[in-house]
Design a protein around this motif. Structure first.
Motif, mmCIF file in Angstrom:
data_model
loop_
_atom_site.group_PDB
_atom_site.id
_atom_site.type_symbol
_atom_site.label_atom_id
_atom_site.label_comp_id
_atom_site.label_asym_id
_atom_site.label_seq_id
_atom_site.Cartn_x
_atom_site.Cartn_y
_atom_site.Cartn_z
ATOM 1 N N TRP A 38 0.844 -1.196 0.000
ATOM 2 C CA TRP A 38 0.000 0.000 0.000
ATOM 3 C C TRP A 38 0.876 1.241 0.000
ATOM 4 O O TRP A 38 1.998 1.227 0.514
ATOM 5 N N SER A 39 0.364 2.326 -0.552
ATOM 6 C CA SER A 39 1.037 3.615 -0.424
ATOM 7 C C SER A 39 0.937 4.056 1.034
ATOM 8 O O SER A 39 0.217 3.443 1.824
ATOM 9 N N THR A 43 -4.290 4.441 -0.129
ATOM 10 C CA THR A 43 -5.278 4.566 -1.203
ATOM 11 C C THR A 43 -4.777 4.025 -2.547
ATOM 12 O O THR A 43 -5.553 3.915 -3.487
ATOM 13 N N ARG A 44 -3.498 3.704 -2.620
ATOM 14 C CA ARG A 44 -2.906 3.218 -3.875
ATOM 15 C C ARG A 44 -2.070 1.976 -3.591
ATOM 16 O O ARG A 44 -1.627 1.750 -2.473
ATOM 17 N N PHE A 79 -8.557 -0.246 -12.592
ATOM 18 C CA PHE A 79 -7.513 0.435 -11.839
ATOM 19 C C PHE A 79 -6.851 1.419 -12.791
ATOM 20 O O PHE A 79 -6.766 1.168 -13.996
ATOM 21 N N LYS A 81 -3.387 3.946 -13.500
ATOM 22 C CA LYS A 81 -2.012 4.242 -13.127
ATOM 23 C C LYS A 81 -1.957 5.692 -12.659
ATOM 24 O O LYS A 81 -2.603 6.561 -13.249
ATOM 25 N N CYS A 82 -1.184 5.952 -11.627
ATOM 26 C CA CYS A 82 -1.075 7.330 -11.149
ATOM 27 C C CYS A 82 0.390 7.662 -10.865
ATOM 28 O O CYS A 82 1.220 6.770 -10.715
ATOM 29 N N GLU A 93 2.525 3.035 -9.463
ATOM 30 C CA GLU A 93 1.374 3.070 -8.566
ATOM 31 C C GLU A 93 0.069 2.995 -9.346
ATOM 32 O O GLU A 93 -0.048 3.556 -10.425
ATOM 33 N N PHE A 94 -0.896 2.297 -8.748
ATOM 34 C CA PHE A 94 -2.230 2.173 -9.317
ATOM 35 C C PHE A 94 -3.252 2.479 -8.238
ATOM 36 O O PHE A 94 -2.987 2.257 -7.052
ATOM 37 N N LYS A 95 -4.408 2.961 -8.663
ATOM 38 C CA LYS A 95 -5.466 3.234 -7.689
ATOM 39 C C LYS A 95 -6.818 2.835 -8.258
ATOM 40 O O LYS A 95 -6.993 2.708 -9.467
ATOM 41 N N HIS A 96 -7.728 2.610 -7.347
ATOM 42 C CA HIS A 96 -9.123 2.314 -7.674
ATOM 43 C C HIS A 96 -9.936 2.891 -6.535
ATOM 44 O O HIS A 96 -9.573 2.723 -5.365
ATOM 45 N N PHE A 100 -8.743 0.005 -1.229
ATOM 46 C CA PHE A 100 -7.886 0.750 -0.302
ATOM 47 C C PHE A 100 -7.640 -0.094 0.939
ATOM 48 O O PHE A 100 -8.368 -1.074 1.192
#
Length: 160
Positions: A38-39, A43-44, A79, A81-82, A93-96, A100
């Protein structure tokens, strides 16, 4: 394979996709064990070494050892990419919005993208042509009237 679960209130919840469940458990594994975590804000998801991740972690938990295949599946589950927290980092990094840290109750709401149906205007005419062609009934010829084709000598070509 997906399996439905029963909530604390006794309601049957939608099943969690196998990929999403596996990804969530990898992110919750001890740091460094799976090369994905996790970040800092949770959240990522962060992959620090894509080559090692695809060579070591992917074959253990997924059916491939290819980074492109892993990112393709992430994209299928929407998801995105960020950019990393620190621009000089080489992490990916990826987020959705529903994925989380501590959000295991939301996992059943993450599903694959539905494929877009093809435009019917492109497919319909060809299909319609095939369906509207009607075979002509063949004339039934008695066996006595059928003539055998001429015999062809070995190596000779048949007349065209």
């Amino acid at each position: 394979m997906e399996s439905a679960t029963v909530s604390a209130t006794g309601e049957i919840e939608a099943p969690v996709a196998c990929f999403v469940r596996t990804l969530f458990s990898l992110c919750n594994a001890p740091a460094g064990a799976t090369l994905i975590a996790w970040s800092t804000d949770g959240t990522r998801i962060v992959v620090c070494d894509t080559e090692r991740f695809s060579a070591e972690t992917c074959p253990k938990f997924f059916r491939h050892s290819n980074w492109s295949s892993f990112t393709r599946v992430l994209n299928m589950y929407q998801f995105s990419k960020c950019a990393p927290d620190v621009p000089s980092q080489t992490f990916v990094e990826f987020k959705h919005p529903l994925f989380f840290r501590g959000g295991d109750a939301m996992l059943n709401r993450i599903s694959r993208k539905k494929s877009k149906p093809r435009a019917e205007s492109k497919c319909l005419p060809r299909r319609a042509k095939r369906l509207t062609k009607v075979a002509r009934p063949s004339k039934i010829v008695p066996r006595s009237e059928v003539t055998a084709p001429p015999k062809v000598a070995a190596g000779a070509r048949a007349p065209s």
